[in-house]
Design a protein around this motif. Structure first.
Motif, PDB file in Angstrom:
ATOM      1  N   GLY A 333       0.807  -1.215   0.000  1.00 17.00           N
ATOM      2  CA  GLY A 333       0.000   0.000   0.000  1.00 17.00           C
ATOM      3  C   GLY A 333       0.836   1.259   0.000  1.00 17.00           C
ATOM      4  N   SER A 334       0.193   2.373  -0.299  1.00 20.63           N
ATOM      5  CA  SER A 334       0.898   3.659  -0.356  1.00 20.63           C
ATOM      6  C   SER A 334       1.372   4.117   1.015  1.00 20.63           C
ATOM      7  CB  SER A 334      -0.021   4.726  -0.963  1.00 20.63           C
ATOM      8  OG  SER A 334      -1.211   4.856  -0.183  1.00 20.63           O
ATOM      9  N   ASP A 335       0.791   3.553   2.072  1.00 24.10           N
ATOM     10  CA  ASP A 335       1.182   3.945   3.423  1.00 24.10           C
ATOM     11  C   ASP A 335       1.974   2.857   4.146  1.00 24.10           C
ATOM     12  OD1 ASP A 335      -0.877   2.134   3.550  1.00 24.10           O
ATOM     13  OD2 ASP A 335      -1.955   3.160   5.176  1.00 24.10           O
ATOM     14  N   ALA A 336       2.507   1.886   3.401  1.00 23.51           N
ATOM     15  CA  ALA A 336       3.284   0.799   4.022  1.00 23.51           C
ATOM     16  C   ALA A 336       4.486   1.374   4.760  1.00 23.51           C
ATOM     17  CB  ALA A 336       3.739  -0.190   2.956  1.00 23.51           C
ATOM     18  N   TRP A 337       4.719   0.923   5.982  1.00 21.78           N
ATOM     19  CA  TRP A 337       5.771   1.483   6.831  1.00 21.78           C
ATOM     20  C   TRP A 337       7.181   1.251   6.280  1.00 21.78           C
ATOM     21  CZ3 TRP A 337       9.437  -1.725   9.137  1.00 21.78           C
ATOM     22  CH2 TRP A 337       9.166  -3.105   9.103  1.00 21.78           C
ATOM     23  N   ARG A 339       7.844   1.293   2.921  1.00 23.25           N
ATOM     24  CA  ARG A 339       7.804   1.683   1.513  1.00 23.25           C
ATOM     25  C   ARG A 339       9.077   2.419   1.065  1.00 23.25           C
ATOM     26  NH1 ARG A 339       3.704   1.852  -2.242  1.00 23.25           N
ATOM     27  NH2 ARG A 339       4.088   3.244  -4.003  1.00 23.25           N
ATOM     28  N   ASP A 340       9.584   3.332   1.874  1.00 25.43           N
ATOM     29  CA  ASP A 340      10.796   4.075   1.499  1.00 25.43           C
ATOM     30  C   ASP A 340      11.988   3.129   1.330  1.00 25.43           C
ATOM     31  OD1 ASP A 340       9.386   6.413   1.549  1.00 25.43           O
ATOM     32  OD2 ASP A 340      10.093   7.045   3.530  1.00 25.43           O
TER      33      ASP A 340
END
Length: 390
Positions: A333-337, A339-340
C-alpha cells in the motif's frame, strides 16, 4: 579366453544380479579371467579376489581402482561440479545415508558427468552414447589404487540432456537437492535407486554446500557469504536455503558483515542475554539505530525476520537514503511502513524479488533471500566506494 567362458563365469558370480550389478560382475569376471585365468578357473574364488591388475595398477583385492563405479569429480578437479567438456547425463537416488539430513531424513542424489561428443560424431548406439574415439577420454585411475576409475564407463541413465549424445562417464557429483533443481536439463523421472552407493563419499564433498544449486539465483551470494565468514551454514555442507532466518540470525549476519565490531553489552531487551550468540550483534544494531525492537523491551530474537524487516534493516545500515523506484507490487500500500526502504532497494537492484507480482512483506525471509539481499547491498556499496575513489 573365449567370450563364452567370460559369460559363463559371470553367470556363476551372480545369477540374480540386476542390470548394473550384472555389468559390474561381468566386467570383473572378464578382468579376472584375463589377468589370472588359471587361478580363477581352478580355485573356487570370486572375481574380486582374483583381480590384481586394475587400469594398469597392481592393486589389492577390493581396491577402489577395481570398483565398478566412477570417481567423484571433486577428487579429480577440486569441485563438486561437472568438469569442462562434460554434462550431466543421468542420476540416481539413495535413501538413508544421513549426509543430507537437516530437518529429518533426506535423500542424496548422485549425478553422472559424461563427456560431450565431438561435433563430427553421431550417436552410434541406442543408449544415447557415441564411440569412445569421439571424446578425449582415457580410461584410468588417476592417483593409484585408492582412486576410482574415470573416463572408462560408456553408460548413461539418461534422465538429463536427453537430446544430446554423450561419451564415457568421467566422474560423479552429489547433491542434496533434486537433480532437476541442480540442473534444469534433468527430468524428474524415472527415479532410479542404487543403495550400493549409500556410503560412497569423499572429504571434498563436504567443502561446499551440497544444497545450493550452481545456477540458483542465490548461489553467488551464498558463496560470497561463506568466503567472507558471514555464514558457516547449518551444517558444514548444508546451507539450508529454504529455512527461515530468525531476527537473532539476521542481526548476526549484519554484524559479521560489518566486521564484528565490539560494543558494550546492552540491557535494552529483556529477551537478549549476554551469553546468547546474537547478543553482541543486537547490541551493535541498537547502538547504530538499526533496530528499536519489536517492543521497547523485547527484540524477539527467535521469531522469523520478515521480508519487510530485512529490507528496512539493510536500509538503515545504509543510512536510510532516499529511493525513487516505482513500486508495482499489488500487496504494498501507499502507506506501508517499509515503503521508502523498498523503493531504495528496488532502485539499486538490491532486492531479489524485483520481478515478482507480490512482495508478501510479512512472510519470513529465507536464508537464500537474505543472502541475495546482503550480497546485492554489498555490490552496491562496493560500486559506490570505487566510484568515489580518487
Amino acid at each position: 579366453m573365449s567370450r563364452k567362458l567370460v559369460e559363463r563365469v559371470s553367470r556363476v558370480v551372480d545369477r540374480r544380479a540386476g542390470r548394473r550389478g550384472f555389468l559390474r560382475k561381468s566386467a570383473m569376471a572378464a578382468t579376472a579371467v584375463a589377468v589370472a585365468p588359471v587361478a580363477y578357473a581352478i580355485r573356487p574364488t570370486t572375481a574380486e579376489a582374483a583381480v590384481i591388475l586394475c587400469k594398469g595398477w597392481e592393486c589389492r583385492p577390493g581396491a577402489l581402482c577395481c570398483d565398478p563405479y566412477s570417481e567423484f569429480c571433486c577428487k579429480l578437479t577440486g569441485e563438486n561440479l561437472c568438469p569442462p567438456n562434460t554434462i550431466v547425463a543421468g542420476w540416481w537416488k539413495v535413501d538413508g545415508s544421513g549426509f543430507c539430513d537437516l530437518n529429518g531424513p533426506s535423500p542424496r542424489y548422485y549425478l553422472d558427468c559424461n563427456f560431450t561428443c565431438d561435433e563430427s560424431c553421431s550417436c552410434r548406439w541406442s543408449d544415447g552414447t557415441c564411440a569412445r574415439g569421439c571424446t578425449p577420454a582415457v580410461c584410468r585411475c588417476r592417483g593409484g589404487c585408492d582412486v576410482r576409475k574415470s573416463e572408462c564407463t560408456r553408460f548413461r541413465y539418461g534422465q538429463c540432456n536427453q537430446d544430446l549424445c554423450v561419451g564415457p562417464l568421467k566422474c560423479r557429483i552429489v547433491t542434496c537437492v533434486p537433480p532437476w533443481t541442480w540442473d534444469p536439463a534433468c527430468a524428474t523421472s524415472p527415479v532410479l535407486y542404487d543403495p550400493g552407493t549409500r556410503w560412497h563419499d569423499r572429504p571434498c564433498l563436504h567443502e561446499g554446500f551440497n544444497d545450493v544449486p550452481p545456477r540458483a539465483y542465490y548461489a553467488e551470494a551464498v558463496k560470497w557469504m561463506a568466503d567472507e565468514g558471514i555464514t558457516t551454514g547449518l551444517k558444514s555442507d548444508l546451507f539450508g536455503p529454504d529455512e527461515p532466518v530468525t531476527r537473532g540470525q539476521f542481526a548476526t549476519f549484519l554484524w559479521r558483515y560489518e566486521g564484528r565490531p565490539q560494543v558494550e553489552p546492552s540491557d535494552t531487551f529483556d529477551d537478549v542475554g549476554v551469553s546468547d550468540f546474537y547478543s553482541q550483534a543486537v547490541a551493535w544494531m541498537v547502538e547504530q539505530r538499526i533496530t528499536t525492537g519489536r517492543t521497547r523491551d523485547r527484540f524477539d530474537p527467535s521469531s522469523g525476520v520478515s521480508r519487510a524487516e530485512s529490507i528496512v534493516f539493510v536500509h538503515r545500515l545504509a543510512g536510510e537514503p532516499q529511493g525513487s523506484a516505482r513500486i508495482d507490487f499489488s500487496d504494498v500500500g501507499s502507506d506501508a511502513w517499509y515503503r521508502d526502504a523498498l523503493a531504495w532497494a528496488l532502485e539499486h537492484n538490491i532486492a531479489w524479488w524485483a520481478e515478482h507480482a507480490t512482495l508478501e512483506a510479512e512472510k519470513p525471509a529465507t536464508r537464500a533471500e537474505t543472502a541475495a539481499l546482503l550480497h546485492g547491498y554489498n555490490l552496491r556499496r562496493s560500486t559506490n566506494l570505487s566510484e568515489a575513489a580518487p
